[in-house]
Scaffold this motif. Structure first.
Motif, PDB file in Angstrom:
ATOM      1  N   SER A   1      -2.219  -4.788  -0.097  1.00 20.54           N
ATOM      2  CA  SER A   1      -3.477  -5.096  -0.764  1.00 20.54           C
ATOM      3  C   SER A   1      -3.277  -6.352  -1.592  1.00 20.54           C
ATOM      4  O   SER A   1      -2.141  -6.704  -1.957  1.00 20.54           O
ATOM      5  CB  SER A   1      -3.910  -3.937  -1.677  1.00 20.54           C
ATOM      6  OG  SER A   1      -4.178  -2.781  -0.932  1.00 20.54           O
TER       7      SER A   1
ATOM      8  N   TYR B   1      -8.144   2.562 -10.510  1.00 18.35           N
ATOM      9  CA  TYR B   1      -8.104   1.195 -11.031  1.00 18.35           C
ATOM     10  C   TYR B   1      -9.292   0.824 -11.917  1.00 18.35           C
ATOM     11  O   TYR B   1      -9.097   0.247 -12.991  1.00 18.35           O
ATOM     12  CB  TYR B   1      -7.980   0.201  -9.875  1.00 18.35           C
ATOM     13  CG  TYR B   1      -7.632  -1.195 -10.331  1.00 18.35           C
ATOM     14  CD1 TYR B   1      -6.536  -1.433 -11.149  1.00 18.35           C
ATOM     15  CD2 TYR B   1      -8.407  -2.287  -9.952  1.00 18.35           C
ATOM     16  CE1 TYR B   1      -6.203  -2.710 -11.570  1.00 18.35           C
ATOM     17  CE2 TYR B   1      -8.090  -3.573 -10.365  1.00 18.35           C
ATOM     18  CZ  TYR B   1      -6.983  -3.780 -11.172  1.00 18.35           C
ATOM     19  OH  TYR B   1      -6.667  -5.039 -11.598  1.00 18.35           O
TER      20      TYR B   1
ATOM     21  N   ASN C   1       0.819  -1.204   0.000  1.00 20.38           N
ATOM     22  CA  ASN C   1       0.000   0.000   0.000  1.00 20.38           C
ATOM     23  C   ASN C   1       0.859   1.263   0.000  1.00 20.38           C
ATOM     24  O   ASN C   1       2.005   1.258   0.461  1.00 20.38           O
ATOM     25  CB  ASN C   1      -0.922   0.028   1.219  1.00 20.38           C
ATOM     26  CG  ASN C   1      -2.016  -1.012   1.122  1.00 20.38           C
ATOM     27  OD1 ASN C   1      -2.448  -1.374   0.040  1.00 20.38           O
ATOM     28  ND2 ASN C   1      -2.467  -1.487   2.281  1.00 20.38           N
TER      29      ASN C   1
ATOM     30  N   THR D   1      -1.807   8.858  -2.194  1.00 19.81           N
ATOM     31  CA  THR D   1      -2.472   8.008  -1.208  1.00 19.81           C
ATOM     32  C   THR D   1      -2.844   6.692  -1.871  1.00 19.81           C
ATOM     33  O   THR D   1      -2.968   6.607  -3.104  1.00 19.81           O
ATOM     34  CB  THR D   1      -3.754   8.656  -0.647  1.00 19.81           C
ATOM     35  OG1 THR D   1      -4.707   8.804  -1.708  1.00 19.81           O
ATOM     36  CG2 THR D   1      -3.448  10.006  -0.021  1.00 19.81           C
ATOM     37  N   GLU D   2      -3.071   5.685  -1.047  1.00 22.04           N
ATOM     38  CA  GLU D   2      -3.512   4.397  -1.566  1.00 22.04           C
ATOM     39  C   GLU D   2      -4.905   4.520  -2.177  1.00 22.04           C
ATOM     40  O   GLU D   2      -5.201   3.891  -3.201  1.00 22.04           O
ATOM     41  CB  GLU D   2      -3.520   3.356  -0.439  1.00 22.04           C
ATOM     42  CG  GLU D   2      -4.067   1.999  -0.839  1.00 22.04           C
ATOM     43  CD  GLU D   2      -3.238   1.318  -1.912  1.00 22.04           C
ATOM     44  OE1 GLU D   2      -3.781   0.418  -2.587  1.00 22.04           O
ATOM     45  OE2 GLU D   2      -2.053   1.680  -2.076  1.00 22.04           O
ATOM     46  N   GLN D   3      -5.750   5.342  -1.575  1.00 23.92           N
ATOM     47  CA  GLN D   3      -7.101   5.507  -2.108  1.00 23.92           C
ATOM     48  C   GLN D   3      -7.072   6.138  -3.500  1.00 23.92           C
ATOM     49  O   GLN D   3      -7.874   5.789  -4.369  1.00 23.92           O
ATOM     50  CB  GLN D   3      -7.931   6.371  -1.152  1.00 23.92           C
ATOM     51  CG  GLN D   3      -9.408   6.413  -1.496  1.00 23.92           C
ATOM     52  CD  GLN D   3     -10.047   5.036  -1.477  1.00 23.92           C
ATOM     53  OE1 GLN D   3      -9.862   4.258  -0.533  1.00 23.92           O
ATOM     54  NE2 GLN D   3     -10.794   4.705  -2.528  1.00 23.92           N
ATOM     55  N   GLU D   4      -6.156   7.070  -3.714  1.00 19.85           N
ATOM     56  CA  GLU D   4      -6.029   7.696  -5.031  1.00 19.85           C
ATOM     57  C   GLU D   4      -5.689   6.644  -6.086  1.00 19.85           C
ATOM     58  O   GLU D   4      -6.236   6.654  -7.189  1.00 19.85           O
ATOM     59  CB  GLU D   4      -4.964   8.784  -4.997  1.00 19.85           C
ATOM     60  CG  GLU D   4      -4.777   9.493  -6.335  1.00 19.85           C
ATOM     61  CD  GLU D   4      -3.645  10.501  -6.297  1.00 19.85           C
ATOM     62  OE1 GLU D   4      -3.316  11.071  -7.359  1.00 19.85           O
ATOM     63  OE2 GLU D   4      -3.063  10.717  -5.202  1.00 19.85           O
ATOM     64  N   ARG D   5      -4.805   5.739  -5.738  1.00 20.82           N
ATOM     65  CA  ARG D   5      -4.445   4.685  -6.682  1.00 20.82           C
ATOM     66  C   ARG D   5      -5.614   3.736  -6.916  1.00 20.82           C
ATOM     67  O   ARG D   5      -5.876   3.331  -8.052  1.00 20.82           O
ATOM     68  CB  ARG D   5      -3.223   3.913  -6.185  1.00 20.82           C
ATOM     69  CG  ARG D   5      -2.783   2.817  -7.141  1.00 20.82           C
ATOM     70  CD  ARG D   5      -1.403   2.300  -6.834  1.00 20.82           C
ATOM     71  NE  ARG D   5      -1.357   1.567  -5.575  1.00 20.82           N
ATOM     72  CZ  ARG D   5      -0.254   0.934  -5.130  1.00 20.82           C
ATOM     73  NH1 ARG D   5       0.863   0.980  -5.835  1.00 20.82           N
ATOM     74  NH2 ARG D   5      -0.274   0.302  -3.979  1.00 20.82           N
ATOM     75  N   ARG D   6      -6.322   3.394  -5.870  1.00 22.67           N
ATOM     76  CA  ARG D   6      -7.465   2.488  -6.024  1.00 22.67           C
ATOM     77  C   ARG D   6      -8.580   3.121  -6.851  1.00 22.67           C
ATOM     78  O   ARG D   6      -9.250   2.428  -7.623  1.00 22.67           O
ATOM     79  CB  ARG D   6      -8.004   2.084  -4.650  1.00 22.67           C
ATOM     80  CG  ARG D   6      -7.046   1.226  -3.840  1.00 22.67           C
ATOM     81  CD  ARG D   6      -7.710   0.671  -2.601  1.00 22.67           C
ATOM     82  NE  ARG D   6      -6.794  -0.160  -1.831  1.00 22.67           N
ATOM     83  CZ  ARG D   6      -7.166  -0.996  -0.872  1.00 22.67           C
ATOM     84  NH1 ARG D   6      -8.455  -1.103  -0.567  1.00 22.67           N
ATOM     85  NH2 ARG D   6      -6.284  -1.715  -0.221  1.00 22.67           N
ATOM     86  N   ASP D   7      -8.772   4.416  -6.683  1.00 22.19           N
ATOM     87  CA  ASP D   7      -9.815   5.094  -7.459  1.00 22.19           C
ATOM     88  C   ASP D   7      -9.505   5.065  -8.950  1.00 22.19           C
ATOM     89  O   ASP D   7     -10.433   5.130  -9.785  1.00 22.19           O
ATOM     90  CB  ASP D   7      -9.954   6.544  -6.987  1.00 22.19           C
ATOM     91  CG  ASP D   7     -10.551   6.643  -5.590  1.00 22.19           C
ATOM     92  OD1 ASP D   7     -11.152   5.649  -5.135  1.00 22.19           O
ATOM     93  OD2 ASP D   7     -10.400   7.707  -4.955  1.00 22.19           O
TER      94      ASP D   7
ATOM     95  N   TYR E   1       1.374   8.283  -6.968  1.00 18.41           N
ATOM     96  CA  TYR E   1       0.136   8.542  -6.225  1.00 18.41           C
ATOM     97  C   TYR E   1       0.482   9.046  -4.820  1.00 18.41           C
ATOM     98  O   TYR E   1       1.475   8.618  -4.215  1.00 18.41           O
ATOM     99  CB  TYR E   1      -0.685   7.259  -6.117  1.00 18.41           C
ATOM    100  CG  TYR E   1      -1.096   6.664  -7.438  1.00 18.41           C
ATOM    101  CD1 TYR E   1      -2.224   7.108  -8.115  1.00 18.41           C
ATOM    102  CD2 TYR E   1      -0.356   5.631  -8.020  1.00 18.41           C
ATOM    103  CE1 TYR E   1      -2.609   6.554  -9.329  1.00 18.41           C
ATOM    104  CE2 TYR E   1      -0.735   5.062  -9.230  1.00 18.41           C
ATOM    105  CZ  TYR E   1      -1.854   5.532  -9.873  1.00 18.41           C
ATOM    106  OH  TYR E   1      -2.232   4.969 -11.071  1.00 18.41           O
TER     107      TYR E   1
ATOM    108  N   ASP F   1      -0.147   7.463   3.386  1.00 15.15           N
ATOM    109  CA  ASP F   1      -0.720   8.792   3.192  1.00 15.15           C
ATOM    110  C   ASP F   1       0.390   9.818   3.004  1.00 15.15           C
ATOM    111  O   ASP F   1       1.362   9.854   3.767  1.00 15.15           O
ATOM    112  CB  ASP F   1      -1.591   9.187   4.390  1.00 15.15           C
ATOM    113  CG  ASP F   1      -2.854   8.340   4.462  1.00 15.15           C
ATOM    114  OD1 ASP F   1      -3.228   7.753   3.429  1.00 15.15           O
ATOM    115  OD2 ASP F   1      -3.457   8.261   5.556  1.00 15.15           O
TER     116      ASP F   1
END
Length: 317
Positions: free
Chosen positions: A172, A284, A147, A276-282, A274, A150
């Motif tokens: 992840s 995908y 991951n 944040t991890e959320q930015e990368r997941r968004d 990226y 932040d």
């Protein structure tokens, strides 16, 4: 390719030579008649005097001797290193103190397979295959991915600062399913690789393929514990799907999904820094849609996987 009876094919050469030798024509007259230079006319006339009709055929352009060719002993050493160590031309050249171009020519001359086409464990050429229709075989695998903390990792903050934020970020697990024939992929980012998680993922993947009009017949996985569980076995059996597992330490057997893993790392996971991890997941879902519907695949003649799945045409937006 010229016609056999055209001037200066074997037939044309013979006619020219007979005019000079048998009929006594001057070289210039024969050359003008057959639209060649006097030098060419003399060459075929001399060849006819020495060899007759057999001399009109093309001779090999290979030299009688090649004093600068790599010695046979050196060639044997190159081949031995390639077979035993499975090294490329540059490493072999460094070991034997040769020019890499020389090593490459030797390997090409003896038609040794490229390293990319060999099995790492046995050094035998890898047998490529592709199923005839969608659903005959689906490759399933899990890719573990660190991951992003932040604020970003080392690609954003630099290597020294990135090391301080690395700990505690966790991992992840990308659960991936790729159809062998079409390369159509279904993928989810999940928190672990337990048997319950893997089985639930397959239930959703199976629904995805069914909506695309694909009836899955076989599933190929590695020997991970979740794929050896009764939960996984029973889930596939309930759908009438045959489960196959790869031989230990032979990831190339599951090569379609392994190649998908490498592609997603290059084109999504590590494609840009990226924060944040959320930015990368968004990012995908959009990348996965592009992969299935728009990204050209070299094994599909530059077309996307959806081109082999007619039911996805309406979803190609």
């Amino acid at each position: 390719m010229p016609h056999r009876n055209a001037p200066l094919t074997e037939t044309g050469r013979l006619r020219l030579a007979r005019c000079v030798v048998d009929d006594g024509w001057p070289l210039r007259r024969a050359a003008e008649r057959f639209q060649v230079s006097p030098t060419t006319a003399k060459r075929w006339a001399d060849r006819y005097r020495a060899l007759g009709e057999a001399g009109m055929s093309d001779l090999s352009s290979r030299p009688h001797r090649s004093p600068r060719r790599t010695p046979s002993r050196t060639e044997r050493r190159i081949i031995k290193v390639r077979v035993l160590r499975r090294w490329g031309p540059a490493r072999i050249a460094y070991l034997l103190r040769l020019n890499p171009a020389t090593v490459h020519r030797v390997l090409t001359r003896y038609r040794l397979a490229r390293l990319a086409h060999l099995d790492r464990a046995t050094a035998r050429p890898v047998r490529r295959y592709e199923r005839a229709a969608p659903g005959e075989l689906v490759h399933v695998d899990i890719k573990k991915l660190g991951n992003i903390p932040d604020g970003g990792g080392h690609k954003v903050l630099g290597r020294e600062a990135g090391r301080k934020t690395r700990s505690g970020a966790g991992y992840s697990y990308l659960h991936n399913a790729v159809d062998d024939h079409s390369r159509l992929a279904y993928s989810e980012i999940l928190p672990d690789e337990r048997k319950e998680t893997a089985t639930a993922f397959w239930a959703r993947a199976s629904e995805f393929f069914a909506r695309a009009g694909i009836t899955v017949q076989r599933v190929l996985t590695d020997n991970g514990s979740c794929y050896r569980s009764r939960t996984w076995r029973d889930a596939l059996a309930a759908e009438g799907i045959t489960h196959k597992r790869t031989r230990p330490y032979r990831p190339q057997t599951n090569g379609k999904v392994e190649r998908f893993n490498r592609t997603l790392l290059d084109e999504w996971a590590y494609a840009r820094p990226y924060r944040t991890e959320q930015e990368r997941r968004d990012a995908y879902p959009a990348w996965l849609h592009t992969y299935n519907h728009h990204r050209g695949h070299t094994a599909l003649a530059g077309k996307p996987p959806a081109s082999r799945v007619p039911n996805l045409t309406s979803q190609n937006t």
